[in-house]
Write a protein that holds these residues in place. Sequence first.
Motif, mmCIF file in Angstrom:
data_model
loop_
_atom_site.group_PDB
_atom_site.id
_atom_site.type_symbol
_atom_site.label_atom_id
_atom_site.label_comp_id
_atom_site.label_asym_id
_atom_site.label_seq_id
_atom_site.Cartn_x
_atom_site.Cartn_y
_atom_site.Cartn_z
ATOM 1 N N VAL A 14 0.864 -1.176 0.000
ATOM 2 C CA VAL A 14 0.000 0.000 0.000
ATOM 3 C C VAL A 14 0.900 1.225 0.000
ATOM 4 N N SER A 15 0.693 2.138 -0.920
ATOM 5 C CA SER A 15 1.512 3.341 -0.981
ATOM 6 C C SER A 15 1.179 4.274 0.184
ATOM 7 N N LEU A 16 2.203 4.683 0.924
ATOM 8 C CA LEU A 16 2.030 5.698 1.971
ATOM 9 C C LEU A 16 2.484 7.061 1.467
ATOM 10 N N ILE A 41 6.656 -0.889 7.374
ATOM 11 C CA ILE A 41 6.768 0.352 6.606
ATOM 12 C C ILE A 41 8.159 0.325 5.987
ATOM 13 N N VAL A 42 8.207 0.395 4.657
ATOM 14 C CA VAL A 42 9.469 0.408 3.938
ATOM 15 C C VAL A 42 9.633 1.799 3.338
ATOM 16 N N ALA A 43 10.588 2.549 3.878
ATOM 17 C CA ALA A 43 10.851 3.911 3.428
ATOM 18 C C ALA A 43 12.149 3.933 2.624
ATOM 19 N N GLU A 44 12.135 4.692 1.547
ATOM 20 C CA GLU A 44 13.324 4.823 0.713
ATOM 21 C C GLU A 44 13.670 6.292 0.541
ATOM 22 N N VAL A 45 14.965 6.556 0.463
ATOM 23 C CA VAL A 45 15.407 7.916 0.164
ATOM 24 C C VAL A 45 16.506 7.851 -0.889
ATOM 25 N N ASN A 46 16.331 8.641 -1.933
ATOM 26 C CA ASN A 46 17.373 8.888 -2.909
ATOM 27 C C ASN A 46 18.003 10.185 -2.425
ATOM 28 N N GLN A 47 19.101 10.070 -1.716
ATOM 29 C CA GLN A 47 19.676 11.211 -1.003
ATOM 30 C C GLN A 47 20.627 11.974 -1.915
ATOM 31 N N ASN A 138 16.562 15.600 -1.954
ATOM 32 C CA ASN A 138 16.308 14.290 -1.359
ATOM 33 C C ASN A 138 14.903 13.837 -1.725
ATOM 34 N N ILE A 139 14.822 12.716 -2.407
ATOM 35 C CA ILE A 139 13.538 12.175 -2.859
ATOM 36 C C ILE A 139 13.189 10.984 -1.974
ATOM 37 N N THR A 140 11.989 11.020 -1.402
ATOM 38 C CA THR A 140 11.568 9.945 -0.510
ATOM 39 C C THR A 140 10.298 9.283 -1.032
ATOM 40 N N ARG A 141 10.089 8.049 -0.598
ATOM 41 C CA ARG A 141 8.855 7.326 -0.866
ATOM 42 C C ARG A 141 8.701 6.265 0.213
ATOM 43 N N ALA A 142 7.466 5.785 0.417
ATOM 44 C CA ALA A 142 7.243 4.750 1.433
ATOM 45 C C ALA A 142 6.051 3.895 1.057
ATOM 46 N N GLU A 143 6.162 2.610 1.400
ATOM 47 C CA GLU A 143 5.068 1.662 1.218
ATOM 48 C C GLU A 143 4.827 0.933 2.528
ATOM 49 N N LEU A 144 3.605 0.488 2.675
ATOM 50 C CA LEU A 144 3.188 -0.286 3.836
ATOM 51 C C LEU A 144 2.841 -1.689 3.350
ATOM 52 N N PHE A 145 3.370 -2.706 4.027
ATOM 53 C CA PHE A 145 3.060 -4.102 3.735
ATOM 54 C C PHE A 145 2.398 -4.673 4.977
ATOM 55 N N ILE A 146 1.191 -5.230 4.824
ATOM 56 C CA ILE A 146 0.418 -5.709 5.972
ATOM 57 C C ILE A 146 0.158 -7.201 5.849
ATOM 58 N N LEU A 147 0.558 -7.954 6.878
ATOM 59 C CA LEU A 147 0.188 -9.354 6.977
ATOM 60 C C LEU A 147 -1.181 -9.379 7.628
ATOM 61 N N GLN A 148 -2.205 -9.748 6.854
ATOM 62 C CA GLN A 148 -3.579 -9.696 7.318
ATOM 63 C C GLN A 148 -3.937 -10.907 8.189
ATOM 64 N N ALA A 149 -4.725 -10.680 9.217
ATOM 65 C CA ALA A 149 -5.211 -11.763 10.074
ATOM 66 C C ALA A 149 -6.245 -12.600 9.334
ATOM 67 N N ILE A 150 -7.015 -11.948 8.467
ATOM 68 C CA ILE A 150 -8.065 -12.628 7.711
ATOM 69 C C ILE A 150 -7.672 -12.569 6.243
ATOM 70 N N GLN A 151 -7.525 -13.737 5.630
ATOM 71 C CA GLN A 151 -7.154 -13.787 4.229
ATOM 72 C C GLN A 151 -8.277 -14.446 3.458
ATOM 73 N N GLY A 152 -8.719 -13.770 2.406
ATOM 74 C CA GLY A 152 -9.863 -14.268 1.663
ATOM 75 C C GLY A 152 -9.563 -14.498 0.209
ATOM 76 N N GLY A 153 -10.617 -14.474 -0.594
ATOM 77 C CA GLY A 153 -10.510 -14.756 -2.012
ATOM 78 C C GLY A 153 -10.125 -13.560 -2.853
ATOM 79 N N SER A 154 -10.021 -12.391 -2.239
ATOM 80 C CA SER A 154 -9.600 -11.210 -2.992
ATOM 81 C C SER A 154 -8.631 -10.405 -2.128
ATOM 82 N N ALA A 155 -7.831 -9.602 -2.779
ATOM 83 C CA ALA A 155 -6.850 -8.798 -2.055
ATOM 84 C C ALA A 155 -7.578 -7.824 -1.126
#
Length: 160
Positions: A14-16, A41-47, A138-155
Amino acid sequence: MARQFSMPYQIPPVSLLAAATDAAGRTGGYRSLRNGLKAYIVAEVNQGNAATVQFTPLQAKDSSGTGSKAINAVPIWLNDNTSTGDALVVQAAAANFTTDATTVDKIVVFEIEPEVALDLVNGFNHITLQTGASNAANITRAELFILQAIQGGSAPTTYA
């Protein structure tokens, strides 16, 4: 042989913060961790400038940022120069992280366990990332990756 793992279903990105210059600092959109077992949360910086960049995960009560405040200390990993390797090095657990001033690309990873990082008792179940004032080069970006407790048939979605 098929592997029993699917990133879009089990740890959807998920884009933050979209990639952008970061002279004044900025705050991403708040995402729900209500059904999350663990998140990263995965944050990146092109410093491009020798100015440090501070990354601060924030918690809130809803997607509009109600009651926004810092999280509790969490595990942090750093790749201090992505051009020379891919190893992530453990840093001291903290509620935020500030890069050094070297002009190389970096990755910072925050490991979020909701029951440890968030004030769940008082209704804080959303998270985002805020960057501190730095330099326009300085260029930054961040994404969020979530391990869901409930996993179903769609994202799953994390906007609620």
